[in-house]
Structures are given as structure tokens and as C-alpha cells.
Design a protein around this motif. Structure first.
Motif, mmCIF file in Angstrom:
data_model
loop_
_atom_site.group_PDB
_atom_site.id
_atom_site.type_symbol
_atom_site.label_atom_id
_atom_site.label_comp_id
_atom_site.label_asym_id
_atom_site.label_seq_id
_atom_site.Cartn_x
_atom_site.Cartn_y
_atom_site.Cartn_z
ATOM 1 N N ASP A 59 0.808 -1.222 0.201
ATOM 2 C CA ASP A 59 -0.022 0.070 -0.029
ATOM 3 C C ASP A 59 0.666 0.783 0.020
ATOM 4 O O ASP A 59 0.348 2.293 0.441
ATOM 5 C CB ASP A 59 -1.232 0.266 1.189
ATOM 6 C CG ASP A 59 -0.418 -0.041 2.648
ATOM 7 O OD1 ASP A 59 0.648 -0.677 2.566
ATOM 8 O OD2 ASP A 59 -1.114 0.802 3.632
ATOM 9 N N ILE A 60 1.636 0.872 -0.306
ATOM 10 C CA ILE A 60 3.401 2.478 0.020
ATOM 11 C C ILE A 60 4.216 2.577 -0.808
ATOM 12 O O ILE A 60 5.227 2.813 -1.024
ATOM 13 C CB ILE A 60 3.636 2.772 1.180
ATOM 14 C CG1 ILE A 60 5.120 1.057 2.331
ATOM 15 C CG2 ILE A 60 2.624 3.387 2.629
ATOM 16 C CD1 ILE A 60 5.543 1.849 3.291
ATOM 17 N N MET A 65 2.030 -0.065 -7.156
ATOM 18 C CA MET A 65 0.739 0.582 -8.123
ATOM 19 C C MET A 65 0.596 1.306 -8.666
ATOM 20 O O MET A 65 1.166 0.658 -9.514
ATOM 21 C CB MET A 65 0.617 2.399 -7.071
ATOM 22 C CG MET A 65 0.736 1.816 -5.222
ATOM 23 S SD MET A 65 0.942 3.076 -4.588
ATOM 24 C CE MET A 65 1.171 3.194 -3.056
ATOM 25 N N THR A 66 -0.678 1.288 -9.474
ATOM 26 C CA THR A 66 -1.721 1.400 -10.387
ATOM 27 C C THR A 66 -1.267 2.784 -10.603
ATOM 28 O O THR A 66 -1.198 3.597 -9.699
ATOM 29 C CB THR A 66 -3.316 1.496 -10.920
ATOM 30 O OG1 THR A 66 -3.814 1.803 -9.934
ATOM 31 C CG2 THR A 66 -3.075 -0.359 -10.359
ATOM 32 N N ASP A 67 -1.943 3.825 -11.909
ATOM 33 C CA ASP A 67 -1.213 5.060 -11.951
ATOM 34 C C ASP A 67 -2.882 5.790 -11.147
ATOM 35 O O ASP A 67 -2.610 6.378 -10.302
ATOM 36 C CB ASP A 67 -1.498 5.860 -13.226
ATOM 37 C CG ASP A 67 -0.352 4.788 -14.013
ATOM 38 O OD1 ASP A 67 0.968 4.559 -13.793
ATOM 39 O OD2 ASP A 67 -0.138 5.067 -15.277
ATOM 40 N N ALA A 68 -3.829 4.674 -11.092
ATOM 41 C CA ALA A 68 -4.692 5.618 -10.363
ATOM 42 C C ALA A 68 -4.818 5.696 -8.878
ATOM 43 O O ALA A 68 -4.733 6.892 -8.277
ATOM 44 C CB ALA A 68 -6.262 5.035 -10.638
ATOM 45 N N ALA A 69 -3.779 4.342 -8.402
ATOM 46 C CA ALA A 69 -3.412 4.264 -6.747
ATOM 47 C C ALA A 69 -3.053 4.991 -6.085
ATOM 48 O O ALA A 69 -2.918 5.366 -5.490
ATOM 49 C CB ALA A 69 -3.188 2.698 -6.753
ATOM 50 N N LEU A 70 -1.643 5.192 -7.020
ATOM 51 C CA LEU A 70 -0.736 6.319 -6.988
ATOM 52 C C LEU A 70 -1.112 8.297 -7.246
ATOM 53 O O LEU A 70 -0.693 8.449 -6.442
ATOM 54 C CB LEU A 70 0.177 6.438 -7.590
ATOM 55 C CG LEU A 70 1.808 7.454 -8.188
ATOM 56 C CD1 LEU A 70 2.153 6.994 -6.033
ATOM 57 C CD2 LEU A 70 3.183 6.907 -9.127
ATOM 58 N N ALA A 72 -4.050 8.190 -6.188
ATOM 59 C CA ALA A 72 -5.308 8.284 -5.076
ATOM 60 C C ALA A 72 -4.177 9.421 -4.011
ATOM 61 O O ALA A 72 -4.510 9.906 -3.421
ATOM 62 C CB ALA A 72 -5.923 7.972 -5.447
ATOM 63 N N LYS A 73 -3.168 8.762 -4.227
ATOM 64 C CA LYS A 73 -2.146 8.618 -2.711
ATOM 65 C C LYS A 73 -1.990 10.066 -2.870
ATOM 66 O O LYS A 73 -1.438 10.689 -1.841
ATOM 67 C CB LYS A 73 -1.374 7.248 -2.274
ATOM 68 C CG LYS A 73 -1.237 5.816 -2.312
ATOM 69 C CD LYS A 73 -1.686 5.632 -0.812
ATOM 70 C CE LYS A 73 -2.065 4.411 -0.783
ATOM 71 N NZ LYS A 73 -2.144 3.581 1.003
ATOM 72 N N LEU A 74 -1.054 9.993 -3.872
ATOM 73 C CA LEU A 74 -0.317 11.846 -3.775
ATOM 74 C C LEU A 74 -2.057 12.470 -3.822
ATOM 75 O O LEU A 74 -1.683 14.231 -3.020
ATOM 76 C CB LEU A 74 -0.289 11.973 -5.476
ATOM 77 C CG LEU A 74 1.287 11.233 -5.685
ATOM 78 C CD1 LEU A 74 1.506 11.215 -7.357
ATOM 79 C CD2 LEU A 74 2.603 11.840 -4.851
ATOM 80 N N GLN A 75 -2.875 12.658 -4.086
ATOM 81 C CA GLN A 75 -4.169 13.822 -3.762
ATOM 82 C C GLN A 75 -4.329 13.871 -1.915
ATOM 83 O O GLN A 75 -4.765 14.829 -1.880
ATOM 84 C CB GLN A 75 -5.340 12.905 -4.803
ATOM 85 C CG GLN A 75 -6.424 14.368 -4.582
ATOM 86 C CD GLN A 75 -5.949 15.439 -4.726
ATOM 87 O OE1 GLN A 75 -5.352 15.300 -6.427
ATOM 88 N NE2 GLN A 75 -6.162 17.072 -4.348
ATOM 89 N N LYS A 76 -4.385 12.257 -1.451
ATOM 90 C CA LYS A 76 -4.803 11.900 -0.026
ATOM 91 C C LYS A 76 -3.569 13.320 0.528
ATOM 92 O O LYS A 76 -3.622 14.344 1.237
ATOM 93 C CB LYS A 76 -4.706 11.202 0.276
ATOM 94 C CG LYS A 76 -5.312 11.198 1.397
ATOM 95 C CD LYS A 76 -5.494 9.562 2.274
ATOM 96 C CE LYS A 76 -5.299 9.476 3.605
ATOM 97 N NZ LYS A 76 -4.925 10.641 4.564
#
Length: 101
Positions: A59-60, A65-70, A72-76
Motif C-alpha cells: 500500500d506504500i 501501484m496502478t497509476d490511479a492508486a498512486l 489517489a495517494k498523492l491527492q490524499k
């Protein structure tokens, strides 16, 4: 076996101090610990423990990570920053070290 060779090493003073503290609690002088390590190197024909990079949890681990998951993490992280939900890195690491001794 006669001990007549000298080994001079430059190491991080904090690491040396922390290792001496642990070895002292075990009743082992630093020179004996180094001797033990070198004996094991000879006995096993290499470094006597696995030398690997630690595996980051999925999870880190950005490489997992997929581009979408990455994204989302950056946005958070960005949203947390904007909302003031952050901590000074030096202070966070200091607290971590104090908690995980």
C-alpha cells in the motif's frame, strides 16, 4: 589463536555507541563481537546473514501501484497538506525513534 592483527574502522559514532550499549548488556566486548562476526564469515563463506533490501508494504510501494492508486495517494497527501494535517519530518522521526527503541 593469537590475536596480533589490528583492524581500524571508521563508523558512525551513533551506531558505535548504540551497538556498544547492546553488546554491554550482553556482556560482549566490541572486539569479541567483531571476532565472532569474522569467524562466521569464514565458517559460512560469506556474510552470515541475508543482505537484502526491505520490502515495502504494497500500500506504500509506488512500483506496485496502478497509476490511479498512486494518483489517489498523492491527492490524499496534497489534501492533508492543504488542511494542515501534517507534521514536521524531523519531529516525526524523533518521535518514531523515541517510541521504537
Amino acid at each position: 589463536m593469537e590475536k596480533s592483527a589490528t583492524l581500524n574502522l571508521r563508523i558512525n559514532p551513533t551506531l558505535k555507541s548504540e551497538a556498544e550499549t547492546v553488546l554491554s548488556r550482553l556482556g560482549i566486548p566490541m572486539s569479541t563481537a567483531v571476532d565472532m562476526f569474522l569467524n562466521q564469515v569464514v565458517l559460512v563463506g560469506g556474510i552470515p546473514f541475508s543482505v537484502t533490501l526491505p520490502k515495502a508494504p504494497a500500500d506504500i510501494d509506488a512500483s506496485q501501484m496502478t497509476d490511479a492508486a498512486l494518483h489517489a495517494k498523492l491527492q490524499k497527501g496534497y489534501d492533508d497538506y492543504r488542511a494542515g494535517r501534517t507534521e514536521n519530518a524531523a519531529e516525526a522521526f524523533k518521535k518514531f525513534r523515541e517510541t521504537h527503541r
